[in-house]
Design a protein around this motif. Structure first.
Motif, short mmCIF file in Angstrom:
data_model
loop_
_atom_site.label_atom_id
_atom_site.label_comp_id
_atom_site.label_asym_id
_atom_site.label_seq_id
_atom_site.Cartn_x
_atom_site.Cartn_y
_atom_site.Cartn_z
N THR A 81 53.98 77.30 -16.10
CA THR A 81 52.68 76.80 -16.52
C THR A 81 51.71 76.88 -15.35
OG1 THR A 81 53.45 74.55 -16.06
CG2 THR A 81 53.42 75.22 -18.36
N ALA B 145 51.65 66.49 -21.51
CA ALA B 145 51.25 67.75 -22.13
C ALA B 145 51.95 68.99 -21.58
CB ALA B 145 49.73 67.93 -21.97
N ARG B 146 52.76 68.85 -20.53
CA ARG B 146 53.34 70.04 -19.92
C ARG B 146 54.84 69.86 -19.74
NH1 ARG B 146 48.94 71.06 -21.11
NH2 ARG B 146 47.27 72.06 -19.96
N HIS B 147 55.58 70.96 -19.95
CA HIS B 147 57.02 70.91 -19.81
C HIS B 147 57.45 70.61 -18.38
CE1 HIS B 147 57.18 73.75 -23.53
NE2 HIS B 147 56.93 72.51 -23.86
N CYS C 297 49.86 80.05 -20.80
CA CYS C 297 48.97 78.99 -21.30
C CYS C 297 49.33 78.50 -22.69
CB CYS C 297 47.52 79.48 -21.26
SG CYS C 297 46.90 79.73 -19.58
N GLU D 109 51.23 76.21 -25.41
CA GLU D 109 51.63 74.81 -25.35
C GLU D 109 52.42 74.44 -26.60
OE1 GLU D 109 48.36 72.24 -24.52
OE2 GLU D 109 47.54 73.54 -22.96
N GLU E 193 57.73 80.85 -21.37
CA GLU E 193 56.56 81.65 -21.74
C GLU E 193 56.49 83.00 -21.05
OE1 GLU E 193 55.52 77.47 -22.89
OE2 GLU E 193 56.48 78.42 -21.16
N THR F 258 45.51 79.47 -28.06
CA THR F 258 45.15 78.51 -29.10
C THR F 258 44.98 79.22 -30.44
OG1 THR F 258 44.04 77.05 -27.51
CG2 THR F 258 43.42 76.82 -29.84
N LYS G 142 39.61 75.11 -25.78
CA LYS G 142 40.51 74.05 -26.19
C LYS G 142 39.91 73.12 -27.24
CE LYS G 142 43.45 73.41 -22.07
NZ LYS G 142 44.76 73.17 -22.67
#
Length: 492
Positions: free
Chosen positions: A167, A187-189, A221, A223, A233, A335, A363
């Motif tokens: 990320t 929000a992030r792994h 990017c 999610e 990713e 997105t 976003k």
């Protein structure tokens, strides 16, 4: 042409063959605020303070304080340029990424002799080691908390499952061997991985690869829920290129890095160790973020202890302006792919395209082009918008338009709003939903009904025509001709 891209250098070379896509300068520039100040005018776009525009990528060959460094900015600050770099028509990029997510190609580890990123090695135990001198990280403004790495591919693996993830995070150079790392809460792994390691009292080895194939930067990017925990990713980039991303084993930590990166920082996220992000400036501010405002510097951000910096020969630093069109490309196109995927599964064939608009930073806002083919499709467009909020939880506003409206042309979208929308009937609000903490209006100080910072009212703007009224709203039909007959070389 995109088939020839394997790293940052081949991407630059390819763009050099296309008029107007990349420029360079030998005039000296200060990386502290001045470099970004220049590019704001040249090609930043996005939500950057006006005047700005969409323009070419730019290479600065003469960096004050870094005589051997070059810096590239704006590589992805144009949807058309992203199309060139990924070999795809710009309006179909969301579909390309949707397909790549569904069919990832896993990365592979290569031998040390293929690790171009380790041609030059600087170890932290060497006399005079200072990451701030080795990495020419700019600041966006004079108020920034410090120099920031804005395009670092942060790679780590989970201590419990062994699964890896990549990320992009806000990384501030704090000292000779320390970097702070900001995590959007929940929000992030990598945030989960850090918390698990910290619970065990152990550091989390992490590599930061800078200056890589732009397919990696776009793919990184994605999610949840499109890419759930355990989804690496880097497989998205592998699918785009039909070739696995090459990883190399780090020299000072038990982790891997991107083998052909320009710079790699090897380090460890320390357990139970935090700093104030602006400890060196005291401005209370971090750096400009994608909504167009400068982020508040948190009082507690985790710390990376740097173990080494490795580079290619004559490395090229890559950076971005926080609120620029470059962020729209990196965040917005994934997105779009996420919305296309989830809505497509729920109601195949209805959604024709999706645009995560520049004005939302990629976003906050999406335009969904929806086709009603039968009476029973009436109302499904609003269902599609609700699904979009699920596909990308940080989304705040959805505009629904018909198939005759270009979702990528905001003038056309606003035209649809002005002629096909009534505020008392076509606004659907969903209050009290968690969105994104960088929205300054999502705060109890703005509205007492907001229970906590980061909670928003998600809103649907239904600018579609009722199915039984479609003929009455038929746009004026012009003769379809090829203007090149009258204007040679003309293209739409």
């Amino acid at each position: 042409m995109a088939d020839s891209i394997t790293d940052l250098r081949s991407a630059i070379e390819m763009l050099g063959e296309i008029d107007g896509q990349i420029i360079e300068t030998d005039v000296e520039v200060d990386p502290l605020a001045e470099l970004s100040g220049v590019y704001r005018h040249i090609g930043a776009g996005g939500t950057v303070q006006r005047p700005t525009r969409e323009g070419p990528a730019m290479i600065f060959n003469n960096i004050l304080g870094h005589p051997d460094a070059r810096v590239i900015i704006g590589l992805l600050a144009s949807r058309r340029r992203v199309g060139y770099l990924l070999g795809c028509e710009p309006k179909r990029l969301g579909f390309l990424l949707n397909e790549a997510v569904a069919h990832p190609v896993a990365p592979v580890e290569v031998e040390a002799d293929q690790a171009l990123c380790q041609q030059i090695v600087h170890r932290a135990d060497e006399l005079g080691f200072d990451v701030r001198k080795l990495v020419p990280a700019p600041t966006n403004t004079s108020e920034d908390a410090g120099p920031y790495i804005t395009m670092g591919m942060c790679y780590a693996h989970d201590s419990q499952t062994g699964e890896s993830d990549v990320t992009i995070h806000r990384l501030c150079l704090q000292g000779p061997d320390t970097i702070s790392m900001y995590f959007v809460p929940g929000a992030r792994h990598l945030g989960v991985m850090r918390e698990r390691a910290e619970a065990l009292g152990k550091p989390l080895p992490i590599s930061i690869s800078i200056g890589v194939d732009p397919a990696i930067e776009i793919g990184a990017c994605f999610e949840p829920p499109t890419t759930p925990f355990g989804y690496n990713e880097l497989g998205v980039a592998g699918a785009i290129r039909n070739e696995p991303v090459k990883l190399a084993r780090c020299l000072t930590i038990d982790e891997r890095c991107i083998a052909n990166a320009e710079y790699v920082i090897e380090g460890e996220l320390l357990p139970n160790t935090y700093v104030e992000e602006d400890q060196n400036t005291g401005t209370g501010k971090a750096m400009p973020e994608f909504p167009g405002y400068t982020g508040v510097a948190p009082k507690r951000v985790p710390v990376i202890r740097v173990k080494a910096v490795t580079t290619r020969r004559d490395p090229i630093m890559q950076t971005v302006i926080g609120p620029s069109e470059e962020h729209v490309s990196m965040a917005g196109i994934p997105t779009e792919a996420s919305i296309l995927s989830m809505v497509g599964k729920a109601m195949p064939g209805r959604v024709l395209n999706v645009y995560a608009a520049s004005s939302g930073g990629g976003k906050y806002m999406a335009v969904i082009q929806f086709k009603k083919s039968m009476p029973s499709d009436e109302g499904r467009q609003r269902q599609a918008a609700i699904i979009a909020f699920t596909a990308f939880p940080e989304l705040k506003h959805v505009f629904l338009v018909d198939e005759d409206v270009d979702p990528f042309d905001m003038n056309d979208v606003i035209w649809a709003m002005n002629t096909r929308f009534q505020g008392d009937a076509d606004i659907i609000t969903i209050p009290g939903v968690r969105c994104h903490p960088l929205d300054p209006s999502a705060d109890p100080s703005c509205d007492s009904s907001i229970r906590d910072h980061g909670i928003s009212c998600k809103t649907i703007f239904d600018c579609t025509v009722p199915y039984d009224q479609k003929e009455r709203f038929r746009r004026s039909q012009f003769m379809d001709v090829d203007p090149a007959k009258w204007v040679p070389g003309f293209t739409d």
